[in-house]
Design a protein around this motif. Sequence first.
Motif, PDB file in Angstrom:
ATOM      1  N   ASN A 149      83.746  28.176  76.242  1.00  0.00           N
ATOM      2  CA  ASN A 149      82.403  27.996  75.690  1.00  0.00           C
ATOM      3  C   ASN A 149      82.403  28.186  74.176  1.00  0.00           C
ATOM      4  OD1 ASN A 149      81.465  27.554  78.247  1.00  0.00           O
ATOM      5  ND2 ASN A 149      80.290  29.449  78.414  1.00  0.00           N
ATOM      6  N   LYS A 150      83.126  29.182  73.692  1.00  0.00           N
ATOM      7  CA  LYS A 150      83.167  29.433  72.250  1.00  0.00           C
ATOM      8  C   LYS A 150      83.838  28.279  71.512  1.00  0.00           C
ATOM      9  CE  LYS A 150      83.087  34.506  72.355  1.00  0.00           C
ATOM     10  NZ  LYS A 150      83.811  35.748  71.972  1.00  0.00           N
ATOM     11  N   GLU A 151      84.902  27.737  72.092  1.00  0.00           N
ATOM     12  CA  GLU A 151      85.603  26.615  71.457  1.00  0.00           C
ATOM     13  C   GLU A 151      84.727  25.368  71.444  1.00  0.00           C
ATOM     14  OE1 GLU A 151      90.254  27.700  72.560  1.00  0.00           O
ATOM     15  OE2 GLU A 151      88.993  26.638  74.016  1.00  0.00           O
ATOM     16  N   VAL A 152      83.991  25.161  72.534  1.00  0.00           N
ATOM     17  CA  VAL A 152      83.075  24.024  72.590  1.00  0.00           C
ATOM     18  C   VAL A 152      81.976  24.199  71.539  1.00  0.00           C
ATOM     19  CG1 VAL A 152      81.370  22.805  73.997  1.00  0.00           C
ATOM     20  CG2 VAL A 152      83.536  23.544  75.010  1.00  0.00           C
ATOM     21  N   ALA A 153      81.470  25.411  71.417  1.00  0.00           N
ATOM     22  CA  ALA A 153      80.417  25.686  70.438  1.00  0.00           C
ATOM     23  C   ALA A 153      80.902  25.371  69.025  1.00  0.00           C
ATOM     24  CB  ALA A 153      79.977  27.141  70.542  1.00  0.00           C
ATOM     25  N   ALA A 154      82.122  25.810  68.710  1.00  0.00           N
ATOM     26  CA  ALA A 154      82.670  25.554  67.377  1.00  0.00           C
ATOM     27  C   ALA A 154      82.899  24.059  67.158  1.00  0.00           C
ATOM     28  CB  ALA A 154      83.978  26.323  67.206  1.00  0.00           C
ATOM     29  N   ARG A 155      83.371  23.369  68.186  1.00  0.00           N
ATOM     30  CA  ARG A 155      83.664  21.933  68.068  1.00  0.00           C
ATOM     31  C   ARG A 155      82.395  21.117  67.851  1.00  0.00           C
ATOM     32  NH1 ARG A 155      87.629  18.252  69.640  1.00  0.00           N
ATOM     33  NH2 ARG A 155      86.829  16.260  70.390  1.00  0.00           N
ATOM     34  N   LEU A 156      81.317  21.496  68.540  1.00  0.00           N
ATOM     35  CA  LEU A 156      80.081  20.712  68.496  1.00  0.00           C
ATOM     36  C   LEU A 156      79.044  21.306  67.551  1.00  0.00           C
ATOM     37  CD1 LEU A 156      79.667  19.853  72.303  1.00  0.00           C
ATOM     38  CD2 LEU A 156      80.758  18.500  70.497  1.00  0.00           C
ATOM     39  N   ASN A 157      79.438  22.365  66.827  1.00  0.00           N
ATOM     40  CA  ASN A 157      78.535  23.028  65.876  1.00  0.00           C
ATOM     41  C   ASN A 157      77.276  23.533  66.578  1.00  0.00           C
ATOM     42  OD1 ASN A 157      77.828  23.981  63.322  1.00  0.00           O
ATOM     43  ND2 ASN A 157      76.694  22.097  62.802  1.00  0.00           N
ATOM     44  N   LEU A 158      77.489  24.212  67.710  1.00  0.00           N
ATOM     45  CA  LEU A 158      76.405  24.806  68.480  1.00  0.00           C
ATOM     46  C   LEU A 158      76.669  26.293  68.631  1.00  0.00           C
ATOM     47  CD1 LEU A 158      76.239  22.179  71.387  1.00  0.00           C
ATOM     48  CD2 LEU A 158      74.680  22.325  69.435  1.00  0.00           C
ATOM     49  N   SER A 159      75.661  27.018  69.086  1.00  0.00           N
ATOM     50  CA  SER A 159      75.872  28.424  69.401  1.00  0.00           C
ATOM     51  C   SER A 159      76.446  28.528  70.813  1.00  0.00           C
ATOM     52  CB  SER A 159      74.546  29.197  69.317  1.00  0.00           C
ATOM     53  OG  SER A 159      73.693  28.821  70.393  1.00  0.00           O
ATOM     54  N   PRO A 160      77.225  29.568  71.100  1.00  0.00           N
ATOM     55  CA  PRO A 160      77.743  29.748  72.460  1.00  0.00           C
ATOM     56  C   PRO A 160      76.635  29.808  73.500  1.00  0.00           C
ATOM     57  CG  PRO A 160      78.925  31.172  70.933  1.00  0.00           C
ATOM     58  CD  PRO A 160      77.782  30.569  70.161  1.00  0.00           C
ATOM     59  N   ARG A 161      75.506  30.395  73.129  1.00  0.00           N
ATOM     60  CA  ARG A 161      74.392  30.481  74.082  1.00  0.00           C
ATOM     61  C   ARG A 161      73.851  29.081  74.409  1.00  0.00           C
ATOM     62  NH1 ARG A 161      69.797  34.894  73.095  1.00  0.00           N
ATOM     63  NH2 ARG A 161      71.669  36.138  73.488  1.00  0.00           N
ATOM     64  N   THR A 162      73.800  28.201  73.407  1.00  0.00           N
ATOM     65  CA  THR A 162      73.333  26.832  73.645  1.00  0.00           C
ATOM     66  C   THR A 162      74.314  26.074  74.536  1.00  0.00           C
ATOM     67  OG1 THR A 162      72.193  26.766  71.512  1.00  0.00           O
ATOM     68  CG2 THR A 162      72.702  24.653  72.539  1.00  0.00           C
ATOM     69  N   VAL A 163      75.599  26.278  74.293  1.00  0.00           N
ATOM     70  CA  VAL A 163      76.619  25.649  75.148  1.00  0.00           C
ATOM     71  C   VAL A 163      76.457  26.125  76.587  1.00  0.00           C
ATOM     72  CG1 VAL A 163      79.087  25.536  75.657  1.00  0.00           C
ATOM     73  CG2 VAL A 163      78.285  25.290  73.299  1.00  0.00           C
ATOM     74  N   GLU A 164      76.235  27.402  76.763  1.00  0.00           N
ATOM     75  CA  GLU A 164      76.051  27.946  78.109  1.00  0.00           C
ATOM     76  C   GLU A 164      74.822  27.333  78.774  1.00  0.00           C
ATOM     77  OE1 GLU A 164      76.720  29.621  81.547  1.00  0.00           O
ATOM     78  OE2 GLU A 164      78.110  29.847  79.849  1.00  0.00           O
ATOM     79  N   ALA A 165      73.762  27.123  78.004  1.00  0.00           N
ATOM     80  CA  ALA A 165      72.542  26.518  78.554  1.00  0.00           C
ATOM     81  C   ALA A 165      72.814  25.071  78.977  1.00  0.00           C
ATOM     82  CB  ALA A 165      71.418  26.566  77.527  1.00  0.00           C
ATOM     83  N   HIS A 166      73.551  24.330  78.148  1.00  0.00           N
ATOM     84  CA  HIS A 166      73.901  22.953  78.504  1.00  0.00           C
ATOM     85  C   HIS A 166      74.796  22.919  79.743  1.00  0.00           C
ATOM     86  CE1 HIS A 166      71.918  20.906  75.303  1.00  0.00           C
ATOM     87  NE2 HIS A 166      72.648  21.433  74.326  1.00  0.00           N
ATOM     88  N   ARG A 167      75.733  23.831  79.789  1.00  0.00           N
ATOM     89  CA  ARG A 167      76.641  23.910  80.941  1.00  0.00           C
ATOM     90  C   ARG A 167      75.845  24.158  82.217  1.00  0.00           C
ATOM     91  NH1 ARG A 167      82.275  26.565  81.347  1.00  0.00           N
ATOM     92  NH2 ARG A 167      82.510  27.057  83.557  1.00  0.00           N
ATOM     93  N   ALA A 168      74.899  25.090  82.173  1.00  0.00           N
ATOM     94  CA  ALA A 168      74.074  25.399  83.344  1.00  0.00           C
ATOM     95  C   ALA A 168      73.243  24.181  83.744  1.00  0.00           C
ATOM     96  CB  ALA A 168      73.184  26.599  83.057  1.00  0.00           C
ATOM     97  N   ALA A 169      72.722  23.449  82.756  1.00  0.00           N
ATOM     98  CA  ALA A 169      71.910  22.263  83.044  1.00  0.00           C
ATOM     99  C   ALA A 169      72.755  21.171  83.701  1.00  0.00           C
ATOM    100  CB  ALA A 169      71.276  21.742  81.763  1.00  0.00           C
ATOM    101  N   VAL A 170      73.972  21.013  83.215  1.00  0.00           N
ATOM    102  CA  VAL A 170      74.885  20.017  83.792  1.00  0.00           C
ATOM    103  C   VAL A 170      75.176  20.348  85.252  1.00  0.00           C
ATOM    104  CG1 VAL A 170      77.249  19.133  83.757  1.00  0.00           C
ATOM    105  CG2 VAL A 170      75.954  19.320  81.625  1.00  0.00           C
ATOM    106  N   PHE A 171      75.509  21.601  85.519  1.00  0.00           N
ATOM    107  CA  PHE A 171      75.829  22.011  86.887  1.00  0.00           C
ATOM    108  C   PHE A 171      74.630  21.810  87.807  1.00  0.00           C
ATOM    109  CE2 PHE A 171      79.503  25.229  85.977  1.00  0.00           C
ATOM    110  CZ  PHE A 171      80.211  24.209  85.366  1.00  0.00           C
TER     111      PHE A 171
END
Length: 207
Positions: free
Chosen positions: A160-182
Amino acid sequence: MNNVIYLIDDDASVRESLVFLLSGMNWEIATFDSIAAFTAAHSSNTGLTGCLLLDMRMPGKGGLAWLEEGAWPWPLLPVILMTGHGTIDACRRAFHNGVYEFFTKPLDADKLIESITAALAESQQRVGAWQETTRVRALFAQLTAREYEVLHALMDGRSNKEVAARLNLSPRTVEAHRAAVFLKLGVSSLVQAIREYDKLQSVELPG
């Protein structure tokens, strides 16, 4: 699924004898004296199921030349190619272009019936894969562009942290997107999401 046998052969005596043989199996047989006649009747219906018996050599366009023209428009319809002039090269070309079985004339009735039976079962399996792919595509169609980005990055093995850095997002936002995808895909893990994604490549959808 209807067990329809589509028969394309320019020889009327061959069509007549095959109809007599195959009608005893309680199969529906639709005959055509040319490829042009078949395509005129079914060019707009790429979801045909059953089995296609196709003569390799005919006046005008022959079966093998037709198959070699490009992408096959009827992915759920296995093709059995028939010829009175079989060669190793013709057989190789036929299977290279997705032919299910290759027969030389005169046809062995028992082996032909056996192959058609197997081809019909293959068509049913393709229908099942197509229906599953359709279901999965509908699920993935719910994802936003950003959710796709997050999912692809996660499938590449990033945290999640690596994705956040790659997409210029916060880890919390990545986690929210991940939860929405699932939630949208109806899965509870990344492994399950990857399995669903892989199904998108399982079969080329008709239409």
